[in-house]
Scaffold this motif. Structure first.
Motif, PDB file in Angstrom:
ATOM      1  N   LEU A  26       3.167  -0.833  74.060  1.00 39.37           N
ATOM      2  CA  LEU A  26       3.276  -0.152  72.773  1.00 39.37           C
ATOM      3  C   LEU A  26       2.230   0.954  72.660  1.00 39.37           C
ATOM      4  CD1 LEU A  26       3.826  -3.262  70.454  1.00 39.37           C
ATOM      5  CD2 LEU A  26       5.546  -1.546  71.088  1.00 39.37           C
ATOM      6  N   MET A  27       1.034   0.678  73.185  1.00 37.92           N
ATOM      7  CA  MET A  27      -0.035   1.680  73.164  1.00 37.92           C
ATOM      8  C   MET A  27       0.349   2.895  74.012  1.00 37.92           C
ATOM      9  SD  MET A  27      -4.044   0.987  74.063  1.00 37.92           S
ATOM     10  CE  MET A  27      -4.185  -0.220  72.733  1.00 37.92           C
ATOM     11  N   GLU A  28       0.954   2.647  75.148  1.00 39.42           N
ATOM     12  CA  GLU A  28       1.401   3.745  76.007  1.00 39.42           C
ATOM     13  C   GLU A  28       2.446   4.591  75.294  1.00 39.42           C
ATOM     14  OE1 GLU A  28       1.053   6.020  79.389  1.00 39.42           O
ATOM     15  OE2 GLU A  28      -0.091   4.201  78.920  1.00 39.42           O
ATOM     16  N   HIS A  29       3.377   3.921  74.624  1.00 36.63           N
ATOM     17  CA  HIS A  29       4.404   4.653  73.887  1.00 36.63           C
ATOM     18  C   HIS A  29       3.784   5.460  72.740  1.00 36.63           C
ATOM     19  CE1 HIS A  29       7.429   1.313  75.199  1.00 36.63           C
ATOM     20  NE2 HIS A  29       7.123   2.139  76.189  1.00 36.63           N
ATOM     21  N   ALA A  30       2.794   4.875  72.065  1.00 41.74           N
ATOM     22  CA  ALA A  30       2.158   5.562  70.942  1.00 41.74           C
ATOM     23  C   ALA A  30       1.403   6.804  71.413  1.00 41.74           C
ATOM     24  CB  ALA A  30       1.221   4.609  70.217  1.00 41.74           C
ATOM     25  N   GLY A  31       0.615   6.661  72.473  1.00 42.61           N
ATOM     26  CA  GLY A  31      -0.128   7.809  72.983  1.00 42.61           C
ATOM     27  C   GLY A  31       0.782   8.909  73.476  1.00 42.61           C
ATOM     28  N   ALA A  35       3.733   9.499  72.289  1.00 43.85           N
ATOM     29  CA  ALA A  35       4.302  10.121  71.090  1.00 43.85           C
ATOM     30  C   ALA A  35       3.328  11.131  70.487  1.00 43.85           C
ATOM     31  CB  ALA A  35       4.661   9.055  70.060  1.00 43.85           C
ATOM     32  N   VAL A  36       2.039  10.805  70.503  1.00 45.05           N
ATOM     33  CA  VAL A  36       1.041  11.744  69.989  1.00 45.05           C
ATOM     34  C   VAL A  36       1.016  13.008  70.850  1.00 45.05           C
ATOM     35  CG1 VAL A  36      -1.424  12.122  69.602  1.00 45.05           C
ATOM     36  CG2 VAL A  36      -0.377   9.945  68.944  1.00 45.05           C
ATOM     37  N   ALA A  37       0.974  12.827  72.171  1.00 48.79           N
ATOM     38  CA  ALA A  37       0.945  13.979  73.069  1.00 48.79           C
ATOM     39  C   ALA A  37       2.189  14.846  72.885  1.00 48.79           C
ATOM     40  CB  ALA A  37       0.828  13.510  74.514  1.00 48.79           C
ATOM     41  N   ARG A  38       3.325  14.205  72.768  1.00 50.23           N
ATOM     42  CA  ARG A  38       4.565  14.964  72.597  1.00 50.23           C
ATOM     43  C   ARG A  38       4.529  15.769  71.290  1.00 50.23           C
ATOM     44  NH1 ARG A  38       8.048  10.908  72.617  1.00 50.23           N
ATOM     45  NH2 ARG A  38       8.289  10.925  74.873  1.00 50.23           N
ATOM     46  N   ALA A  39       4.042  15.149  70.233  1.00 45.19           N
ATOM     47  CA  ALA A  39       3.972  15.844  68.948  1.00 45.19           C
ATOM     48  C   ALA A  39       3.004  17.023  69.014  1.00 45.19           C
ATOM     49  CB  ALA A  39       3.540  14.865  67.852  1.00 45.19           C
ATOM     50  N   VAL A  40       1.887  16.857  69.694  1.00 43.77           N
ATOM     51  CA  VAL A  40       0.914  17.946  69.825  1.00 43.77           C
ATOM     52  C   VAL A  40       1.509  19.094  70.625  1.00 43.77           C
ATOM     53  CG1 VAL A  40      -1.301  18.585  70.865  1.00 43.77           C
ATOM     54  CG2 VAL A  40      -1.110  16.478  69.526  1.00 43.77           C
ATOM     55  N   ILE A  41       2.196  18.789  71.711  1.00 42.16           N
ATOM     56  CA  ILE A  41       2.814  19.834  72.544  1.00 42.16           C
ATOM     57  C   ILE A  41       3.837  20.629  71.734  1.00 42.16           C
ATOM     58  CG2 ILE A  41       4.358  20.192  74.511  1.00 42.16           C
ATOM     59  CD1 ILE A  41       2.860  17.817  75.871  1.00 42.16           C
ATOM     60  N   ARG A  62      -4.591  11.531  78.374  1.00 46.66           N
ATOM     61  CA  ARG A  62      -4.050  11.516  79.742  1.00 46.66           C
ATOM     62  C   ARG A  62      -2.720  12.257  79.802  1.00 46.66           C
ATOM     63  NH1 ARG A  62      -0.916   7.386  81.501  1.00 46.66           N
ATOM     64  NH2 ARG A  62      -1.923   5.916  80.062  1.00 46.66           N
ATOM     65  N   ARG A  63      -1.860  12.015  78.825  1.00 47.26           N
ATOM     66  CA  ARG A  63      -0.540  12.648  78.824  1.00 47.26           C
ATOM     67  C   ARG A  63      -0.656  14.169  78.630  1.00 47.26           C
ATOM     68  NH1 ARG A  63       4.026   9.608  80.376  1.00 47.26           N
ATOM     69  NH2 ARG A  63       3.585   7.411  79.904  1.00 47.26           N
TER      70      ARG A  63
END
Length: 496
Positions: free
Chosen positions: A32-37, A39-45, A71-72
């Protein structure tokens, strides 16, 4: 449970912790943490062009999300560094995420924050319950641009209150569902654009946790539409007590009730009837005594308060309650019940703004949501605590937070309009909590349609279209019509 039912839920941090625990039985926390991080990276991009990013990580799972996001983003070619407030607990999922970060680490200082083009705030999430200290506030304040993970650090996710200090984010990425603090002020003003990301939480979690707070929107309630065989009594009768001092308030409520769909609106003005005779031709004005008017059993829904003095309320409200009528109390009723909320026991809905609420119940000590709930339990009525983040609370603990509104509603008489709308929906047969929720939403819709600087009299011309939109969206949201499980659950006290 249907998708519409859970989509409007607003779990608070304590409920979210239970949801996380229930979900981890199926999906590991690390996943879940991997998915959350991610999602944050995708939103920032998606939010902007590559720039120098500094990710501020706290020691808990929120920080773990930050390490994954760093990392992402680095994998996507962004220049990223990480600054840790303190290291995660050894052996924790956050520690595992931190261990996978191979990029640069810098000191957790205001100077490093000031050098970054964009700061990702992954220090504390929505579960923060204590004020952040001055040193952390200084670091956060140095950021030029902020994207927050879950909640800007310093915002209480349950109340929306600022705990010490909170930076204003351009965007906040939260997970699974929005939280009350995302919608309640002042937190709502700090969140920026809110992104709610799906991180693969299993739907079974909603069967394990009771959540009784919703975002107010069509689908939470169903507004009755028009039937081919409708007549004025089927659409409902609204009766309004009119006083002799401020007739304008009662007329505004009456106009709103008519425009919002009531079949018949009658103004019980008694000796003051002549003040209302030249009102709109479709408004019936009664000059008879209240006891005689109450003999008409079709007149179930009554409004008491707009334009009434304390003395006038003291005469008529006890009579309405003694007769077993459905009463919506507002305005003058709060002056009559100042410091004595038990006087309102027996009414169905009250609609105070914050000043009126404090006059009756005392100043809210623990945030608007908790205060409205406590007041609703105390008097056994639905409490509509008005404001830019209106809260609608039922005596059984159900509550909705409304963010479908406009600052255009901040004009004298707007509250009288809301009273009339809710009364029309009560007369149409809606239960008090649902009628109040729907009325607040329709009021907000009319305000947005009315433009930037309307006066209260102008809202009426938009109420028909606003109600029609509520009907349309409600039908679209409920796959099986008004008998959908959402409406049954929202009407029965909570979603498990």
């Amino acid at each position: 449970m249907g998708q519409i039912a859970t989509a409007l839920l607003l779990p608070d941090p304590a409920e979210m912790a239970l949801i996380d625990r229930a979900g981890s039985r199926t999906v590991p926390v690390r996943a879940l943490m991997e998915h959350a991080g991610r999602a944050v990276a995708r939103a920032v991009i998606r939010h902007g062009a590559p720039c120098r990013v500094l990710v501020l990580c706290g020691p808990g799972n929120n920080g773990g999300d930050g390490y994954v996001a760093a990392r992402r983003l680095a994998q996507a070619g962004w220049p990223v560094a990480v600054a840790a407030l303190s290291p995660p607990r050894p052996g924790s999922d956050a520690a595992a995420a931190a261990g996978e970060w191979r990029g640069p680490r810098v000191a957790f200082t205001a100077a490093e924050v000031a050098r970054a083009d964009l700061v990702i705030d992954a220090v504390f999430g929505a579960g923060l319950s204590r004020a952040i200290d001055a040193a952390l506030a200084e670091v956060l304040a140095a950021a030029r641009r902020v994207v927050a993970v879950d909640m800007p650090s310093g915002i209480d996710g349950a109340t929306g209150l600022v705990l010490g200090y909170a930076a204003s984010a351009e965007m906040t990425v939260t997970f699974v569902r929005a939280k009350p603090g995302h919608l309640l002020l002042p937190g709502r003003e700090k969140v920026g654009r809110l992104v709610v990301a799906d991180i693969g939480m299993p739907e079974t979690v909603w069967d394990a946790v009771t959540v009784r707070t919703w975002r107010n929107a069509p689908g939470l309630w169903q507004v009755p539409g028009q039937a081919v065989d409708s007549h004025k009594y089927a659409r409902g009768v609204v009766s309004i007590c009119g006083g002799g001092t401020m007739p304008g308030a009662a007329r505004l409520a009456a106009g709103a009730a008519r425009a919002a769909g009531a079949g018949l609106v009658r103004l019980a003005a008694g000796p003051a009837a002549d003040l209302y005779r030249m009102a709109e031709p479709g408004l019936v004005v009664d000059d008879g005594g209240l006891s005689g008017l109450l003999e008409d059993r079709r007149r179930v829904v009554w409004v008491c308060g707009p334009g009434l003095t304390e003395q006038e309320v003291g005469r008529v409200l006890p009579m309405l309650l003694e007769a077993g009528r459905t009463v919506l109390a507002d305005a003058g009723a709060f002056a009559w019940a100042a410091g004595a909320p038990e006087r309102l026991a027996g009414v169905s809905v009250v609609t105070p703004h914050e000043g009126e609420f404090a006059r009756v119940f005392g100043a809210p000590p623990a945030g608007r949501l908790a205060a409205a709930r406590a007041a609703a339990r105390r008097i056994g009525a639905v409490v509509v605590l008005k404001g830019p983040d209106t809260v609608i609370a039922a005596p059984d603990g159900r509550a909705a937070i409304n963010d479908h509104a406009s600052a255009a509603l901040a004009t004298a008489g707007s509250g009288d309009t809301l009273t009339g709308i809710i009364a029309a929906l009560l007369a149409a047969g809606m239960a008090p909590w649902q009628a109040a929720c729907a009325g607040v939403w329709i009021h907000g819709e009319a305000g947005m349609r009315a433009g930037p600087w309307p006066v209260a009299e102008q809202f009426d011309r938009h109420l028909g279209a606003a109600r029609a939109r509520a009907v349309s969206l409600g039908l679209a949201a409920a796959p099986r019509g008004a008998d959908s499980r959402l409406c049954r659950l929202a009407g029965s006290g909570g979603v498990r």
